[in-house]
Scaffold this motif. Structure first.
Motif, PDB file in Angstrom:
ATOM      1  N   MET A   1      25.147  15.728   0.000  1.00  0.00           N
ATOM      2  CA  MET A   1      23.871  16.108  -0.019  1.00  0.00           C
ATOM      3  C   MET A   1      23.291  16.490   0.607  1.00  0.00           C
TER       4      MET A   1
ATOM      5  N   ARG B   1      19.914  18.120   2.952  1.00  0.00           N
ATOM      6  CA  ARG B   1      18.720  17.763   2.054  1.00  0.00           C
ATOM      7  C   ARG B   1      18.213  19.641   1.085  1.00  0.00           C
TER       8      ARG B   1
ATOM      9  N   ASP C   1      20.238  21.235  -0.652  1.00  0.00           N
ATOM     10  CA  ASP C   1      20.324  20.785  -2.380  1.00  0.00           C
ATOM     11  C   ASP C   1      20.093  19.540  -2.719  1.00  0.00           C
ATOM     12  N   THR C   2      19.319  18.134  -2.094  1.00  0.00           N
ATOM     13  CA  THR C   2      18.222  17.742  -2.627  1.00  0.00           C
ATOM     14  C   THR C   2      17.204  17.969  -2.861  1.00  0.00           C
TER      15      THR C   2
ATOM     16  N   HIS D   1      17.759  20.511  -6.368  1.00  0.00           N
ATOM     17  CA  HIS D   1      18.227  19.428  -7.207  1.00  0.00           C
ATOM     18  C   HIS D   1      16.536  19.419  -8.052  1.00  0.00           C
ATOM     19  N   HIS D   2      16.476  17.973  -7.112  1.00  0.00           N
ATOM     20  CA  HIS D   2      14.857  17.564  -7.744  1.00  0.00           C
ATOM     21  C   HIS D   2      13.642  18.799  -7.611  1.00  0.00           C
TER      22      HIS D   2
ATOM     23  N   THR E   1      12.584  12.983  -5.285  1.00  0.00           N
ATOM     24  CA  THR E   1      13.455  12.348  -4.133  1.00  0.00           C
ATOM     25  C   THR E   1      13.452  11.283  -4.007  1.00  0.00           C
TER      26      THR E   1
END
Length: 83
Positions: free
Chosen positions: A1, A3, A5-6, A9-10, A47
């Motif tokens: 994934m 950075r 997208d991370t 997501h978080h 994260t």
């Protein structure tokens, strides 16, 4: 994934956890109870979680909760903002 997208997501996990606790992060920022930087910091703390799957499972099974789970890296912040 990636950075990006991370982070997305978080950010979603932080927002969903806040909603589950009855916390409106946008309203908290508008009212001055929370700085926009605090939200960014919360996402970055999220994260760093070694197992976001715990959070995802909790959120999938819980519509409302009185407090954040013990493992949540944003527990203190979210509990402080909860009604």
């Amino acid at each position: 994934m990636s950075r990006r997208d991370t982070l997305r997501h978080h950010a979603g996990l932080v927002d969903e956890m806040a909603t589950t606790l009855g916390v409106d992060l946008e309203e908290a920022a508008i009212s001055g109870a929370l700085r926009v930087d605090d939200i960014s910091e919360a996402v970055l703390r999220c994260t760093e979680c070694p197992n976001p799957g715990h959070c995802e499972s909790f959120l999938a099974q819980t519509l409302a909760a009185p407090e954040a789970p013990e493992y949540c890296r944003n527990r203190d912040l979210l509990d402080r903002l909860a009604p």
